[in-house]
Design a protein around this motif. Structure first.
Motif, mmCIF file in Angstrom:
data_model
loop_
_atom_site.group_PDB
_atom_site.id
_atom_site.type_symbol
_atom_site.label_atom_id
_atom_site.label_comp_id
_atom_site.label_asym_id
_atom_site.label_seq_id
_atom_site.Cartn_x
_atom_site.Cartn_y
_atom_site.Cartn_z
ATOM 1 N N GLY A 167 0.780 -1.231 0.000
ATOM 2 C CA GLY A 167 0.000 0.000 0.000
ATOM 3 C C GLY A 167 0.807 1.274 0.000
ATOM 4 N N ILE A 168 2.125 1.193 -0.187
ATOM 5 C CA ILE A 168 2.967 2.388 -0.258
ATOM 6 C C ILE A 168 3.102 2.785 -1.723
ATOM 7 C CG2 ILE A 168 5.203 3.412 0.304
ATOM 8 C CD1 ILE A 168 5.579 1.202 2.393
ATOM 9 N N PRO A 169 2.671 3.971 -2.118
ATOM 10 C CA PRO A 169 2.765 4.385 -3.528
ATOM 11 C C PRO A 169 4.211 4.328 -4.021
ATOM 12 C CG PRO A 169 1.363 5.896 -2.297
ATOM 13 C CD PRO A 169 2.014 5.003 -1.289
ATOM 14 N N ALA A 170 4.398 3.839 -5.232
ATOM 15 C CA ALA A 170 5.744 3.622 -5.763
ATOM 16 C C ALA A 170 6.567 4.900 -5.803
ATOM 17 C CB ALA A 170 5.656 2.998 -7.154
ATOM 18 N N ASP A 171 5.938 6.027 -6.201
ATOM 19 C CA ASP A 171 6.705 7.264 -6.311
ATOM 20 C C ASP A 171 7.172 7.757 -4.943
ATOM 21 O OD1 ASP A 171 4.095 7.767 -5.568
ATOM 22 O OD2 ASP A 171 3.931 9.648 -6.674
ATOM 23 N N LEU A 172 6.282 7.669 -3.941
ATOM 24 C CA LEU A 172 6.670 8.069 -2.593
ATOM 25 C C LEU A 172 7.730 7.132 -2.025
ATOM 26 C CD1 LEU A 172 3.299 9.081 -0.897
ATOM 27 C CD2 LEU A 172 5.177 10.575 -1.586
ATOM 28 N N PHE A 173 7.565 5.849 -2.290
ATOM 29 C CA PHE A 173 8.530 4.873 -1.788
ATOM 30 C C PHE A 173 9.926 5.156 -2.332
ATOM 31 C CE2 PHE A 173 10.817 0.869 -2.678
ATOM 32 C CZ PHE A 173 11.087 0.486 -1.375
ATOM 33 N N ASN A 174 10.029 5.360 -3.629
ATOM 34 C CA ASN A 174 11.342 5.600 -4.218
ATOM 35 C C ASN A 174 11.938 6.928 -3.761
ATOM 36 O OD1 ASN A 174 12.189 3.469 -6.433
ATOM 37 N ND2 ASN A 174 9.965 3.641 -6.549
ATOM 38 N N GLN A 175 11.085 7.924 -3.575
ATOM 39 C CA GLN A 175 11.562 9.212 -3.080
ATOM 40 C C GLN A 175 12.126 9.077 -1.665
ATOM 41 O OE1 GLN A 175 8.586 12.303 -3.213
ATOM 42 N NE2 GLN A 175 9.692 13.623 -1.817
ATOM 43 N N LEU B 299 13.084 6.263 -0.205
ATOM 44 C CA LEU B 299 14.186 5.312 -0.195
ATOM 45 C C LEU B 299 15.510 6.005 -0.484
ATOM 46 C CD1 LEU B 299 14.706 2.215 0.064
ATOM 47 C CD2 LEU B 299 14.577 2.111 -2.433
ATOM 48 N N ASN B 300 15.478 7.016 -1.348
ATOM 49 C CA ASN B 300 16.697 7.724 -1.751
ATOM 50 C C ASN B 300 16.938 9.001 -0.955
ATOM 51 O OD1 ASN B 300 17.487 5.952 -3.973
ATOM 52 N ND2 ASN B 300 15.634 6.680 -4.991
ATOM 53 N N ALA B 301 16.091 9.273 0.026
ATOM 54 C CA ALA B 301 16.233 10.491 0.811
ATOM 55 C C ALA B 301 17.446 10.407 1.732
ATOM 56 C CB ALA B 301 14.969 10.742 1.638
ATOM 57 N N SER B 302 18.083 11.545 1.954
ATOM 58 C CA SER B 302 19.260 11.576 2.833
ATOM 59 C C SER B 302 18.893 11.174 4.257
ATOM 60 C CB SER B 302 19.886 12.971 2.811
ATOM 61 O OG SER B 302 18.957 13.957 3.261
ATOM 62 N N GLU B 303 17.669 11.494 4.690
ATOM 63 C CA GLU B 303 17.249 11.145 6.047
ATOM 64 C C GLU B 303 17.215 9.619 6.236
ATOM 65 O OE1 GLU B 303 15.558 15.123 5.002
ATOM 66 O OE2 GLU B 303 15.623 13.146 4.031
ATOM 67 N N THR B 304 16.827 8.903 5.190
ATOM 68 C CA THR B 304 16.781 7.446 5.283
ATOM 69 C C THR B 304 18.183 6.864 5.389
ATOM 70 O OG1 THR B 304 14.737 7.435 3.970
ATOM 71 C CG2 THR B 304 15.911 5.354 4.176
ATOM 72 N N GLU B 305 19.098 7.399 4.588
ATOM 73 C CA GLU B 305 20.492 6.948 4.660
ATOM 74 C C GLU B 305 21.093 7.264 6.028
ATOM 75 O OE1 GLU B 305 24.260 5.440 3.562
ATOM 76 O OE2 GLU B 305 22.237 5.141 2.787
ATOM 77 N N GLU B 306 20.800 8.433 6.549
ATOM 78 C CA GLU B 306 21.324 8.806 7.870
ATOM 79 C C GLU B 306 20.790 7.869 8.956
ATOM 80 O OE1 GLU B 306 20.164 12.859 8.271
ATOM 81 O OE2 GLU B 306 21.559 13.579 6.733
ATOM 82 N N GLN B 307 19.511 7.504 8.848
ATOM 83 C CA GLN B 307 18.941 6.585 9.834
ATOM 84 C C GLN B 307 19.600 5.217 9.739
ATOM 85 O OE1 GLN B 307 16.943 7.254 12.314
ATOM 86 N NE2 GLN B 307 16.822 5.131 13.025
ATOM 87 N N LEU B 308 19.864 4.763 8.524
ATOM 88 C CA LEU B 308 20.537 3.482 8.339
ATOM 89 C C LEU B 308 21.905 3.487 9.020
ATOM 90 C CD1 LEU B 308 20.940 0.669 7.065
ATOM 91 C CD2 LEU B 308 21.738 1.833 4.990
ATOM 92 N N ILE B 309 22.686 4.526 8.772
ATOM 93 C CA ILE B 309 24.014 4.610 9.358
ATOM 94 C C ILE B 309 23.930 4.679 10.885
ATOM 95 C CG2 ILE B 309 26.135 5.956 9.481
ATOM 96 C CD1 ILE B 309 25.629 4.424 6.842
#
Length: 212
Positions: free
Chosen positions: A141-149, A151-161
């Motif tokens: 149920g997550i829209p593809a465009d929002l998901f990809n946006q 997924l590539n956001a700097s905040e997501t990468e920062e959370q991963l690290i």
């Protein structure tokens, strides 16, 4: 005790995490039933392997295939070994880790982890591929465009690290691992792949005798 947290340290593409899943599901249900007000459960991605487009070396492929057979033999876990013929394996799990972080924002973290595992281990689909992950996200149920946006956001990468760094600081031996944080102390919890009671006994002991 409201600040007491049980960390489940994992990687969505960790085969031993897949083997542990039935026991972990039961343990979670028991913890929610017995310690719902005392304990917060948090998932922490440890990150097995950074992003890569390189094919997985043949020796590593053979090692992982042997690991799948070992887990199946020891735990009765189901695997679809067609993956190794139908997909191009890559040693790359950070993308799947970031996907679970995005899903967390929608309250779908556990569903995403389960779906990634089923795609990988039962359906012979490659979670190192963005197409596989986008398809799973849209099914949840997550829209593809929002998901990809996201997924590539700097905040997501920062959370991963941040989560990988935290995992490295915790007293763990690998994935999966359980660590109970109570009164700013980190307690490694014994993890038995087939007996959830082992972990529950450790957690109950700590919660019933909180550190000063």
């Amino acid at each position: 005790m409201s600040d007491t947290t049980l960390y489940y340290v994992h990687d969505p593409m960790c085969s031993w995490c897949w083997g542990y899943r039935p026991t972990w599901d039961t343990l979670q249900a028991q913890l929610l039933q017995q310690f719902n007000q005392q304990l917060t459960i948090k998932y922490l991605v440890g990150g097995l392997a950074p992003d890569s487009e390189l094919p997985m070396p043949q020796a590593m492929q053979q090692m992982l295939q042997q690991t799948w057979h070992k887990i199946a033999q020891q735990l009765g876990t189901q695997f679809n070994h067609d993956f190794w013929q139908h997909c191009q394996p890559r040693r790359s799990t950070y993308l799947a880790c970031r996907t679970t972080i995005v899903a967390r924002q929608y309250g779908l973290e556990q569903q995403m982890i389960n779906s990634i595992q089923q795609a990988y281990y039962l359906q012979a689909r490659n979670p190192s591929d963005i197409g596989t992950l986008t398809s799973i996200a849209t099914q949840l149920g997550i829209p593809a465009d929002l998901f990809n946006q996201q997924l590539n956001a700097s905040e997501t990468e920062e959370q991963l690290i941040t989560e990988i760094n935290l995992a490295h600081q915790l007293p763990i031996q690998g994935f999966p691992s359980l660590v109970l944080m109570a009164a700013n102390n980190a307690y490694p919890i014994r993890l038995d792949y087939q007996q959830w009671q082992t972990s529950l006994a450790d957690i109950r002991t700590i919660l019933s005798n909180p550190p000063a």
